[in-house]
Design a protein around this motif. Structure first.
Motif, PDB file in Angstrom:
ATOM      1  N   VAL A 121       0.849  -1.186   0.000  1.00 28.96           N
ATOM      2  CA  VAL A 121       0.000   0.000   0.000  1.00 28.96           C
ATOM      3  C   VAL A 121       0.886   1.237   0.000  1.00 28.96           C
ATOM      4  CG1 VAL A 121      -1.803  -1.213   1.289  1.00 28.96           C
ATOM      5  CG2 VAL A 121      -0.171   0.226   2.527  1.00 28.96           C
ATOM      6  N   ASP A 122       0.348   2.315  -0.532  1.00 26.80           N
ATOM      7  CA  ASP A 122       1.081   3.578  -0.507  1.00 26.80           C
ATOM      8  C   ASP A 122       0.085   4.724  -0.421  1.00 26.80           C
ATOM      9  OD1 ASP A 122       3.735   4.953  -0.763  1.00 26.80           O
ATOM     10  OD2 ASP A 122       2.703   5.915  -2.429  1.00 26.80           O
ATOM     11  N   ILE A 123       0.425   5.718   0.376  1.00 28.64           N
ATOM     12  CA  ILE A 123      -0.347   6.949   0.433  1.00 28.64           C
ATOM     13  C   ILE A 123       0.602   8.091   0.098  1.00 28.64           C
ATOM     14  CG2 ILE A 123      -0.015   7.221   2.941  1.00 28.64           C
ATOM     15  CD1 ILE A 123      -2.881   8.443   2.993  1.00 28.64           C
ATOM     16  N   GLU A 124       0.141   9.024  -0.718  1.00 28.86           N
ATOM     17  CA  GLU A 124       0.992  10.111  -1.193  1.00 28.86           C
ATOM     18  C   GLU A 124       0.273  11.445  -1.048  1.00 28.86           C
ATOM     19  OE1 GLU A 124       4.094  10.143  -2.277  1.00 28.86           O
ATOM     20  OE2 GLU A 124       4.399   7.961  -2.212  1.00 28.86           O
ATOM     21  N   ARG A 125       1.033  12.419  -0.569  1.00 34.54           N
ATOM     22  CA  ARG A 125       0.530  13.790  -0.492  1.00 34.54           C
ATOM     23  C   ARG A 125       1.018  14.554  -1.713  1.00 34.54           C
ATOM     24  NH1 ARG A 125       3.038  18.404   1.811  1.00 34.54           N
ATOM     25  NH2 ARG A 125       4.653  17.038   2.649  1.00 34.54           N
ATOM     26  N   GLU A 126       0.091  15.164  -2.426  1.00 29.83           N
ATOM     27  CA  GLU A 126       0.478  15.957  -3.596  1.00 29.83           C
ATOM     28  C   GLU A 126       1.201  17.219  -3.138  1.00 29.83           C
ATOM     29  OE1 GLU A 126      -1.819  18.349  -7.126  1.00 29.83           O
ATOM     30  OE2 GLU A 126      -2.498  16.307  -6.658  1.00 29.83           O
ATOM     31  N   ARG A 127       2.389  17.449  -3.704  1.00 29.06           N
ATOM     32  CA  ARG A 127       3.220  18.577  -3.288  1.00 29.06           C
ATOM     33  C   ARG A 127       3.472  19.502  -4.473  1.00 29.06           C
ATOM     34  NH1 ARG A 127       4.862  13.976  -1.016  1.00 29.06           N
ATOM     35  NH2 ARG A 127       6.400  13.518  -2.633  1.00 29.06           N
ATOM     36  N   SER A 128       3.140  20.753  -4.294  1.00 26.30           N
ATOM     37  CA  SER A 128       3.314  21.728  -5.374  1.00 26.30           C
ATOM     38  C   SER A 128       4.775  22.065  -5.605  1.00 26.30           C
ATOM     39  CB  SER A 128       2.525  23.005  -5.057  1.00 26.30           C
ATOM     40  OG  SER A 128       2.989  23.584  -3.844  1.00 26.30           O
ATOM     41  N   SER A 129       5.633  21.780  -4.620  1.00 25.84           N
ATOM     42  CA  SER A 129       7.052  22.145  -4.730  1.00 25.84           C
ATOM     43  C   SER A 129       7.863  21.132  -5.538  1.00 25.84           C
ATOM     44  CB  SER A 129       7.660  22.270  -3.331  1.00 25.84           C
ATOM     45  OG  SER A 129       7.549  21.044  -2.623  1.00 25.84           O
ATOM     46  N   THR A 130       7.301  19.964  -5.808  1.00 16.10           N
ATOM     47  CA  THR A 130       8.050  18.916  -6.513  1.00 16.10           C
ATOM     48  C   THR A 130       8.173  19.251  -7.993  1.00 16.10           C
ATOM     49  OG1 THR A 130       7.257  17.238  -4.960  1.00 16.10           O
ATOM     50  CG2 THR A 130       8.113  16.461  -7.072  1.00 16.10           C
ATOM     51  N   ASP A 131       9.410  19.266  -8.493  1.00 18.03           N
ATOM     52  CA  ASP A 131       9.660  19.467  -9.923  1.00 18.03           C
ATOM     53  C   ASP A 131       9.477  18.116 -10.595  1.00 18.03           C
ATOM     54  OD1 ASP A 131      10.436  20.131 -12.443  1.00 18.03           O
ATOM     55  OD2 ASP A 131      12.453  20.837 -11.899  1.00 18.03           O
ATOM     56  N   ILE A 132       8.340  17.913 -11.255  1.00 16.12           N
ATOM     57  CA  ILE A 132       7.991  16.577 -11.722  1.00 16.12           C
ATOM     58  C   ILE A 132       8.713  16.177 -13.012  1.00 16.12           C
ATOM     59  CG2 ILE A 132       5.730  16.738 -10.620  1.00 16.12           C
ATOM     60  CD1 ILE A 132       4.500  17.071 -13.391  1.00 16.12           C
ATOM     61  N   GLN A 158      -1.488  16.029 -10.778  1.00 17.57           N
ATOM     62  CA  GLN A 158      -2.339  15.003 -10.164  1.00 17.57           C
ATOM     63  C   GLN A 158      -1.978  13.619 -10.695  1.00 17.57           C
ATOM     64  OE1 GLN A 158      -6.538  15.701 -10.475  1.00 17.57           O
ATOM     65  NE2 GLN A 158      -6.424  17.764  -9.625  1.00 17.57           N
ATOM     66  N   ARG A 159      -1.837  13.511 -12.014  1.00 14.41           N
ATOM     67  CA  ARG A 159      -1.525  12.212 -12.616  1.00 14.41           C
ATOM     68  C   ARG A 159      -0.141  11.724 -12.177  1.00 14.41           C
ATOM     69  NH1 ARG A 159      -3.452   9.233 -16.766  1.00 14.41           N
ATOM     70  NH2 ARG A 159      -5.384   9.795 -15.715  1.00 14.41           N
ATOM     71  N   PHE A 160       0.809  12.647 -12.036  1.00 15.04           N
ATOM     72  CA  PHE A 160       2.141  12.272 -11.582  1.00 15.04           C
ATOM     73  C   PHE A 160       2.067  11.578 -10.225  1.00 15.04           C
ATOM     74  CE2 PHE A 160       5.747  13.151  -8.846  1.00 15.04           C
ATOM     75  CZ  PHE A 160       6.817  12.703  -9.599  1.00 15.04           C
ATOM     76  N   PHE A 161       1.373  12.168  -9.276  1.00 15.52           N
ATOM     77  CA  PHE A 161       1.307  11.576  -7.942  1.00 15.52           C
ATOM     78  C   PHE A 161       0.430  10.326  -7.921  1.00 15.52           C
ATOM     79  CE2 PHE A 161       3.044  15.707  -6.732  1.00 15.52           C
ATOM     80  CZ  PHE A 161       4.002  15.309  -5.822  1.00 15.52           C
ATOM     81  N   ASP A 162      -0.563  10.252  -8.813  1.00 12.44           N
ATOM     82  CA  ASP A 162      -1.323   9.005  -8.950  1.00 12.44           C
ATOM     83  C   ASP A 162      -0.392   7.879  -9.405  1.00 12.44           C
ATOM     84  OD1 ASP A 162      -3.637  10.347  -8.274  1.00 12.44           O
ATOM     85  OD2 ASP A 162      -4.416  10.463 -10.325  1.00 12.44           O
ATOM     86  N   LEU A 163       0.402   8.159 -10.425  1.00 13.85           N
ATOM     87  CA  LEU A 163       1.348   7.167 -10.935  1.00 13.85           C
ATOM     88  C   LEU A 163       2.340   6.758  -9.852  1.00 13.85           C
ATOM     89  CD1 LEU A 163       2.123   8.617 -14.480  1.00 13.85           C
ATOM     90  CD2 LEU A 163       1.271   6.318 -14.034  1.00 13.85           C
ATOM     91  N   TRP A 164       2.847   7.747  -9.137  1.00 13.61           N
ATOM     92  CA  TRP A 164       3.853   7.453  -8.117  1.00 13.61           C
ATOM     93  C   TRP A 164       3.275   6.557  -7.020  1.00 13.61           C
ATOM     94  CZ3 TRP A 164       8.895   8.402  -8.610  1.00 13.61           C
ATOM     95  CH2 TRP A 164       9.708   8.149  -7.506  1.00 13.61           C
TER      96      TRP A 164
END
Length: 281
Positions: A121-132, A158-164
Motif C-alpha cells: 500500500v502507498d499513500i501520497e501527499r500531492e506537493r506543489s514544490s516537486t519538480d515533476i 495530479q496524474r504524476f502523484f497518482d502514478l507514483w
C-alpha cells in the motif's frame, strides 16, 4: 489514521509507557532528532500493533516482526502461521495507512506463504514544490510520460502523484524497494471507471471515497512476474491532496491449487478511519 506530529511530551511518554514496543523499537523511535518524526514514529508503531490486534486475539505487545532485505516488515513465521495476517503500511504528511490481508484461513489452509502473496500500500501527499519533469524522465516509462504530458497542464501534477502511488504500492508489494526499476513496469489507467467504497469512521458514521478501478500493470522487463502471478491494483483519493494505492498479487499456483476465483479488490475492501486514541480505548 491521522498522524499528530505535535504530540505533547506527556502523550509521547504515555505511549512508550504502554510497553507495546520492543526495546529495539523504543530505542529507534527515541533516536529520531526531529520531534515530529519521533512522534510520528511512535504513533506508526503503536497504530500498527493496535490494528493487527483488531484482527487477532494477540495483544499489541505480543507482535514480532521480521524485515526483508530491503526493509519490508512482515510477521515472524510463527505469528504468520498462527494468524494468517499479511500487512503493509505507508505514511505521508498527516496520514498513516495500514493495510491488512486476512489470507488462507478461508481456504482451510494455515496461511498464504510470503512467497505466494504480495501486498503493498502507498499513500501520497500531492506537493506543489516537486519538480515533476526530471522525475518523469528518470523513473517513468516513455508511454507513461507521453500520456501524462498529453493531459491539460492543470491535471499533470495530479496524474504524476497518482502514478507514483501506484508504482510505490507495487514495489512495496514485491519488497524490493528501488532496487526494482520503476521503468520495469508501467501503469495504465486506461478508461478509468469510478466506484465508491464505504468508509466507516470512528464515530460509527459513514462516508464514501472514490476508487479508480481498472488500473493495469504492464511488465516491460520481467515477464515471469506477469505469467506466474495474478495482479490487481486500485487507486483511491482521500481528498484533493492525498491519494492511496493498493496492489495485491497471488501466485497462479495457489490460485489453481485452491480453484480460487479472484474477486476484484474493491468488492472485498473495507476501509476504516481511526485515530490512535480510538485504538487505545
Amino acid at each position: 489514521m491521522p498522524l499528530n506530529g505535535a504530540l505533547s511530551p506527556a502523550d509521547f511518554e504515555a505511549g512508550l509507557a504502554l510497553g507495546w514496543l520492543t526495546d529495539d523499537e523504543a530505542a529507534k523511535v527515541s533516536r529520531y532528532r526531529s520531534v515530529s518524526a519521533r512522534n510520528n514514529g511512535l504513533q506508526v508503531r503503536l497504530g500498527l500493533r493496535a490494528v493487527l490486534s483488531r484482527h487477532s486475539e494477540l495483544k499489541p505487545n505480543e507482535w514480532r516482526f521480521n524485515y526483508g532485505a530491503k526493509g519490508k516488515p512482515a510477521l515472524t513465521p510463527d505469528l504468520l502461521a498462527k494468524t494468517g495476517l499479511h500487512f503493509n503500511l505507508s505514511h505521508s504528511g498527516e496520514w498513516l495507512m495500514i493495510g491488512i490481508v486476512m489470507g488462507g484461513h478461508a481456504l482451510k489452509a494455515d496461511h498464504y506463504a510470503d512467497a505466494d502473496l504480495c501486498f503493498g500500500v502507498d499513500i501520497e501527499r500531492e506537493r506543489s514544490s516537486t519538480d515533476i519533469v526530471p522525475i518523469l524522465n528518470h523513473y517513468f516509462t516513455q508511454a507513461e510520460t507521453d500520456t501524462l504530458l498529453q493531459l491539460p497542464s492543470s491535471l499533470q501534477r495530479q496524474r504524476f502523484f497518482d502514478l507514483w502511488a501506484v508504482k510505490e504500492s507495487y514495489i512495496k508489494a514485491r519488497g524490493l524497494g528501488l532496487a526494482l526499476s520503476l521503468k520495469s513496469f508501467s501503469v495504465d489507467f486506461g478508461l478509468i471507471t469510478q466506484g465508491n467504497v464505504n468508509v466507516q469512521l470512528a464515530d460509527k458514521s459513514h462516508q464514501t471515497i472514490e476508487l479508480q478501478q481498472d488500473v493495469k500493470l504492464h511488465f516491460t522487463e520481467d515477464e515471469d512476474i506477469a505469467t506466474t502471478m495474478a495482479w490487481q491494483t486500485v487507486l483511491g483519493r482521500l481528498d484533493q491532496q492525498y491519494r492511496f494505492a493498493i496492489t495485491f498479487g497471488l501466485t497462479n499456483q495457489v490460485n489453481e491449487q485452491h480453484s480460487l476465483r479472484i474477486e476484484p479488490i474493491d468488492n472485498s475492501l473495507n476501509i476504516y478511519q481511526l485515530s490512535l486514541a480510538d485504538l487505545l480505548v
